[in-house]
Design a protein around this motif. Structure first.
Motif, mmCIF file in Angstrom:
data_model
loop_
_atom_site.group_PDB
_atom_site.id
_atom_site.type_symbol
_atom_site.label_atom_id
_atom_site.label_comp_id
_atom_site.label_asym_id
_atom_site.label_seq_id
_atom_site.Cartn_x
_atom_site.Cartn_y
_atom_site.Cartn_z
ATOM 1 N N ALA A 1 0.844 -1.207 0.000
ATOM 2 C CA ALA A 1 0.000 0.000 0.000
ATOM 3 C C ALA A 1 0.876 1.252 0.000
ATOM 4 O O ALA A 1 0.555 2.254 -0.656
ATOM 5 N N ALA A 2 1.999 1.191 0.728
ATOM 6 C CA ALA A 2 2.919 2.338 0.773
ATOM 7 C C ALA A 2 3.543 2.587 -0.604
ATOM 8 O O ALA A 2 3.694 3.744 -1.015
ATOM 9 N N CYS A 3 3.877 1.508 -1.315
ATOM 10 C CA CYS A 3 4.452 1.656 -2.669
ATOM 11 C C CYS A 3 3.441 2.328 -3.599
ATOM 12 O O CYS A 3 3.798 3.250 -4.348
ATOM 13 N N ILE A 4 2.201 1.860 -3.546
ATOM 14 C CA ILE A 4 1.152 2.432 -4.412
ATOM 15 C C ILE A 4 0.962 3.917 -4.066
ATOM 16 O O ILE A 4 0.871 4.775 -4.944
ATOM 17 N N THR A 5 0.943 4.210 -2.757
ATOM 18 C CA THR A 5 0.755 5.599 -2.308
ATOM 19 C C THR A 5 1.933 6.467 -2.750
ATOM 20 O O THR A 5 1.743 7.602 -3.200
ATOM 21 N N GLY B 1 4.295 10.830 -4.195
ATOM 22 C CA GLY B 1 5.686 11.265 -4.000
ATOM 23 C C GLY B 1 6.095 11.343 -2.544
ATOM 24 O O GLY B 1 7.192 11.809 -2.226
ATOM 25 N N LEU B 2 5.214 10.900 -1.621
ATOM 26 C CA LEU B 2 5.585 10.913 -0.193
ATOM 27 C C LEU B 2 6.573 9.780 0.080
ATOM 28 O O LEU B 2 6.402 8.654 -0.398
ATOM 29 N N VAL B 3 7.619 10.086 0.866
ATOM 30 C CA VAL B 3 8.632 9.074 1.169
ATOM 31 C C VAL B 3 8.041 8.040 2.130
ATOM 32 O O VAL B 3 7.116 8.350 2.897
ATOM 33 N N ILE B 4 8.564 6.810 2.078
ATOM 34 C CA ILE B 4 8.067 5.728 2.946
ATOM 35 C C ILE B 4 9.025 5.564 4.124
ATOM 36 O O ILE B 4 10.177 5.174 3.943
#
Ligand SMILES: [Zn+2]
Length: 345
Positions: free
Chosen positions: A189-193, A198-201
């Motif tokens: 989900a973080a990758c898709i977001t 463009g928000l860093v994970i």
């Protein structure tokens, strides 16, 4: 030269330098990437000296029972504000607040604290899947990765719960062991977001095994490792794993500095400098916080050990002022800048 010509030249000179200044401002505006604080967007160059991983309030009761009813904002502000004013005195401009939703994230509280302290504060979107899912809301178990991502992307586009506060990064957590299904799902989900916003994970991780498993998931989604902060990397004992991940572009966060770890943090920084990888290192305290489960919010750990102990020790160990700027100004701004980072295909 007669007086008339002189004035003509002066006017030209003034006009020319004004145009040059304007051009510089415009090109800065275009080239300067953005950081999202709880009070709005700022140029990355305005982030300044930063503590990239701290907490102001954390509520450990669990996703099923937490909520804004659990604390009184005025009481929290009274307790927390002096700690922000304290770091402001030593020149810190930004504090990244890493408490995710369902663990005590309170965007309005952070906005008030930012206004009162003059410290730029950032908050996040994402879920914390460590500790067996205690901090995952019910829908987190039933929905698929793309549905969770849809919720986080919506927060990034429309703000959090109508507060007008926007998340500046994605905060997730996995367990300190090989990834389980729920861990994989939040990473996906973080990758898709990331690809949509463009928000860093920033991923609470710890050991190398789950760190590299997550980097594999990023690769599958075409997300560059430079969009990933290996959070709590100091839990991994093997520095070779850190250098390996950093060479891929991953941010390596030794983010729980306490005085007893001084030697190890310095040794790590010197190694990274020797390897030419200091530009991938992040340091912070992971300190704080007001705990609504404890009387008066419990004991608060302040944010000054880095300034008082770590930075002097790093300098004594051979780091120069420009390296310190790299660690506490350039690296946080580069890591947390809003920018989609994909693998080259
Ligand atoms: Zn933390």
């Amino acid at each position: 030269m007669n007086l008339f010509k002189y004035f003509q030249m002066e006017t030209f000179r003034k006009y020319f330098s004004m145009c040059l200044g304007l051009f510089f401002l415009i090109s800065c505006e275009i080239n300067d990437p953005k950081i999202r604080t709880v009070s709005g967007e700022i140029p990355a160059s305005a982030m300044g000296k930063t503590l990239h991983h701290e907490h102001l309030l954390v509520d450990f009761i669990g996703a099923d029972s937490t909520g804004y009813h659990r604390w009184n904002k005025a009481e929290v502000i009274e307790k927390v504000l002096p700690y922000l004013l304290e770091i402001k005195k030593s020149g810190y401009q930004t504090l990244v607040e890493c408490t995710p939703a369902y663990l005590g994230r309170d965007p309005e509280l952070l906005k008030i604290l930012a206004e009162k302290s003059g410290i730029q504060i950032m908050t996040n979107t994402g879920y914390y899947s460590a500790v067996g899912g205690k901090y995952i809301p019910e829908h987190g178990f039933t929905e698929a990765a793309d549905q969770l991502a849809e919720r986080w992307i919506a927060e990034s586009k429309n703000g959090i719960e109508g507060t007008g506060v926007y998340p500046g990064f994605i905060k997730i957590a996995v367990d300190r062991k090989p990834l389980e299904e729920i861990n994989r799902k939040v990473v996906e989900a973080a990758c898709i977001t990331h690809k949509a916003t463009g928000l860093v994970i920033m991923s609470h991780t710890g050991l190398a095994v789950p760190a590299f498993q997550q980097l594999e998931i990023l690769k599958k989604y075409g997300v560059n490792p430079s969009a990933f902060i290996w959070t709590h990397a100091h839990n991994e004992q093997d520095f070779a794993k850190h250098t390996e991940a950093a060479k891929m572009g991953t941010w390596i966060a030794f983010d729980n500095f306490t005085p007893d770890q001084l030697e190890r943090y310095v040794a790590f920084a010197l190694l990274m400098k020797k390897e030419g990888l200091l530009n991938k290192v992040l340091f912070s305290h992971d300190a704080g916080w007001y705990d609504p489960g404890k009387a008066g919010g419990g004991k608060f750990r302040g944010f000054t050990d880095i300034e008082e102990l770590l930075i002097p020790a790093l300098k004594k160990g051979g780091l120069e002022q420009k390296d310190i700027e790299q660690l506490f100004v350039v690296n946080p701004a580069t890591a947390i800048t809003v920018q989609i980072r994909l693998t080259e295909s």
